[in-house]
Design an enzyme around this catalytic site. Structure first.
Site, PDB file in Angstrom:
ATOM      1  N   ASP A   1       0.882  -1.035   0.155  1.00 54.67           N
ATOM      2  CA  ASP A   1      -0.012   0.121  -0.056  1.00 54.67           C
ATOM      3  C   ASP A   1       0.877   1.134   0.103  1.00 54.67           C
ATOM      4  O   ASP A   1       0.651   2.254   0.960  1.00 54.67           O
ATOM      5  CB  ASP A   1      -0.964   0.184   1.182  1.00 54.67           C
ATOM      6  CG  ASP A   1      -1.792  -1.315   1.368  1.00 54.67           C
ATOM      7  OD1 ASP A   1      -2.055  -1.865   0.365  1.00 54.67           O
ATOM      8  OD2 ASP A   1      -2.080  -1.564   2.524  1.00 54.67           O
TER       9      ASP A   1
ATOM     10  N   GLY B   1     -11.297  -8.363   7.766  1.00 53.18           N
ATOM     11  CA  GLY B   1     -12.656  -8.626   7.448  1.00 53.18           C
ATOM     12  C   GLY B   1     -13.815  -8.212   8.256  1.00 53.18           C
ATOM     13  O   GLY B   1     -15.114  -8.282   8.219  1.00 53.18           O
TER      14      GLY B   1
ATOM     15  N   ALA C   1     -14.510   2.189   6.895  1.00 52.49           N
ATOM     16  CA  ALA C   1     -13.679   3.490   6.910  1.00 52.49           C
ATOM     17  C   ALA C   1     -12.068   3.092   7.022  1.00 52.49           C
ATOM     18  O   ALA C   1     -11.453   3.174   8.092  1.00 52.49           O
ATOM     19  CB  ALA C   1     -13.989   4.375   8.074  1.00 52.49           C
ATOM     20  N   ILE C   2     -11.751   2.353   5.865  1.00 59.01           N
ATOM     21  CA  ILE C   2     -10.371   2.511   5.719  1.00 59.01           C
ATOM     22  C   ILE C   2      -9.814   2.879   4.287  1.00 59.01           C
ATOM     23  O   ILE C   2     -10.603   3.385   3.324  1.00 59.01           O
ATOM     24  CB  ILE C   2      -9.828   0.972   5.907  1.00 59.01           C
ATOM     25  CG1 ILE C   2     -10.422   0.014   4.492  1.00 59.01           C
ATOM     26  CG2 ILE C   2     -10.020   0.483   7.215  1.00 59.01           C
ATOM     27  CD1 ILE C   2     -10.055  -1.440   4.736  1.00 59.01           C
ATOM     28  N   ASP C   3      -8.466   2.783   4.024  1.00 55.00           N
ATOM     29  CA  ASP C   3      -8.017   3.194   2.717  1.00 55.00           C
ATOM     30  C   ASP C   3      -8.292   4.753   2.129  1.00 55.00           C
ATOM     31  O   ASP C   3      -8.951   5.151   1.168  1.00 55.00           O
ATOM     32  CB  ASP C   3      -8.532   2.376   1.521  1.00 55.00           C
ATOM     33  CG  ASP C   3      -8.212   0.801   1.691  1.00 55.00           C
ATOM     34  OD1 ASP C   3      -7.351   0.535   2.559  1.00 55.00           O
ATOM     35  OD2 ASP C   3      -8.535   0.069   0.891  1.00 55.00           O
TER      36      ASP C   3
ATOM     37  N   SER D   1     -13.536   0.085   1.542  1.00 53.64           N
ATOM     38  CA  SER D   1     -13.320  -1.245   1.062  1.00 53.64           C
ATOM     39  C   SER D   1     -14.426  -2.100   1.311  1.00 53.64           C
ATOM     40  O   SER D   1     -15.191  -2.325   2.461  1.00 53.64           O
ATOM     41  CB  SER D   1     -12.246  -1.418   2.115  1.00 53.64           C
ATOM     42  OG  SER D   1     -11.967  -2.880   2.105  1.00 53.64           O
ATOM     43  N   PHE D   2     -14.938  -2.798   0.282  1.00 54.97           N
ATOM     44  CA  PHE D   2     -16.043  -3.828   0.315  1.00 54.97           C
ATOM     45  C   PHE D   2     -17.224  -3.169   0.904  1.00 54.97           C
ATOM     46  O   PHE D   2     -17.577  -1.992   0.237  1.00 54.97           O
ATOM     47  CB  PHE D   2     -15.467  -4.887   1.233  1.00 54.97           C
ATOM     48  CG  PHE D   2     -14.332  -6.039   0.589  1.00 54.97           C
ATOM     49  CD1 PHE D   2     -14.891  -6.964   0.040  1.00 54.97           C
ATOM     50  CD2 PHE D   2     -13.213  -5.511   0.204  1.00 54.97           C
ATOM     51  CE1 PHE D   2     -13.840  -8.074  -0.441  1.00 54.97           C
ATOM     52  CE2 PHE D   2     -12.309  -6.329  -0.046  1.00 54.97           C
ATOM     53  CZ  PHE D   2     -12.835  -7.559  -0.726  1.00 54.97           C
TER      54      PHE D   2
ATOM     55  N   GLU E   1     -11.639  -1.518  -3.443  1.00 60.66           N
ATOM     56  CA  GLU E   1     -10.947  -0.862  -2.321  1.00 60.66           C
ATOM     57  C   GLU E   1      -9.984   0.059  -2.925  1.00 60.66           C
ATOM     58  O   GLU E   1      -9.849   0.358  -3.937  1.00 60.66           O
ATOM     59  CB  GLU E   1     -10.471  -1.636  -1.386  1.00 60.66           C
ATOM     60  CG  GLU E   1      -9.604  -2.645  -1.943  1.00 60.66           C
ATOM     61  CD  GLU E   1      -9.490  -3.655  -0.774  1.00 60.66           C
ATOM     62  OE1 GLU E   1      -9.887  -3.602   0.276  1.00 60.66           O
ATOM     63  OE2 GLU E   1      -8.418  -4.535  -0.855  1.00 60.66           O
TER      64      GLU E   1
END
Length: 338
Positions: free
Chosen positions: A61, A138, A174-176, A193-194, A227
């Protein structure tokens, strides 16, 4: 893999399980040739290899920023958020971590794991801004935090606190994070993400935190894997680069980089065929080929010689490595790697 006398100019996002394992490595692949007449849908076998990079290039990343004094600072997934530096975009060195003493404020989201994911670096108003993710694999009980530093060096970063969080009752994750300034000078944070896909919030430049409570949806695949949003402004359009499919499975990873574009930063984004990215659309920019497995969690930035696509990929033995390619634009304004 095609050979080509060109090498990258000297001016020249899963994250969860690799932080403690990143160590010094090297890659020496020569990029292939592509031009503005590249076919609209290149086969994976036609993609060029990554450009030459050396030194500490084991990374997951990656996010790049050009330093005001010259050279590059790279942030990446790792315990405490990893840092690397380069003077020439070819040779990379380990530069420690953002939080060498840990980040205990992230514990409610990580369960105590020190691995912090998918940072995004930018530089404005004399400070580096670092948005980064805290979660567990997950789960969408997640959060994005902000840190700032005037030097960017390990151990100099100030914790500015929580920016966005998601709960198990939410339909997003709430990531990326990716910070982008629009043509009117407004700040925006894309993430996701997803779940129901990728989201965006407006950011107050004075604080680096949310400007208001509005949540915009910008891309989704009906619950399928998407994502790592990256937004790049060019020629009056906003290009939304994303990663489809799965990462973090070593050489079995199926990550691939897709793109759509819009005249508005909040969308709607559509692909080359006119399919909305909110309806699963996306035009492929790069996918696995040869010994390059699961390229994704991309970053895009303008440099003095070319626009640059940065990403991680897995080699045949499952090691995550840094990939860099020039990013060209065809006559219709769609990007391609070369």
């Amino acid at each position: 893999m095609k050979e080509n006398p060109l090498t990258p100019s000297p001016f020249l996002s899963r994250r969860r399980m690799l932080g403690a394992a990143l160590a010094t490595g090297a890659l020496a692949a020569v990029p292939g040739i592509a031009d503005a007449a590249l076919p609209r849908h290149a086969a994976a076998a036609d993609y060029p290899g990554p450009g030459l990079v050396t030194g500490d290039v084991r990374v997951h990343d990656p996010s790049f920023v050009k330093r005001p004094g010259g050279g590059y600072l790279v942030a990446h997934t790792a315990h405490g958020v990893g840092l690397k530096t380069s003077t020439d975009r070819t040779a990379f060195s380990n530069a420690g971590v953002v939080f060498p003493s840990g980040a205990p404020w992230t514990t409610p989201y990580t369960g105590g794991d020190r691995n912090l994911w998918a940072p995004h670096l930018s530089y404005a108003d004399g400070r580096y801004h670092l948005y980064y993710s805290a979660s567990t694999f997950g789960s969408n009980r997640s959060a994005i935090f902000l840190a700032t530093s005037t030097s960017g060096n390990s151990g100099t970063w100030n914790n500015e606190g929580l920016v966005v969080e998601s709960f198990t009752s939410d339909d997003f994750n709430a990531i990326d994070p990716h910070l982008q300034v629009d043509a009117q000078g407004r700040w925006w944070l894309a993430f996701g993400s997803f779940w129901s896909g990728l989201k965006m919030v407006r950011i107050d430049p004075a604080t680096g935190k949310r400007h208001d409570g509005t949540l915009y949806s910008i891309a989704g695949r009906g619950g399928d894997a998407i994502e790592a949003p990256t937004i790049f402004y060019r020629g009056g359009r906003y290009y939304l680069f994303v990663s489809f499919d799965t990462c973090c499975q070593g050489a079995a990873s199926t990550y691939r980089i897709m793109v759509g574009r819009s005249s508005s930063i909040t969308g709607p984004y559509v692909d080359r065929n006119g399919t909305a990215m909110l309806a699963g659309g996306g035009t492929e920019v790069l996918s696995g080929h040869g010994s390059i497995h699961g390229p994704g969690h991309q970053d895009v930035f303008a440099d003095t010689d070319s626009d640059i696509l940065a990403y991680h990929y897995y080699d045949d033995n499952g090691t995550a490595l840094l990939g860099l390619n020039w990013l060209g634009w065809d006559s219709s304004g769609w990007p391609y790697v070369h």
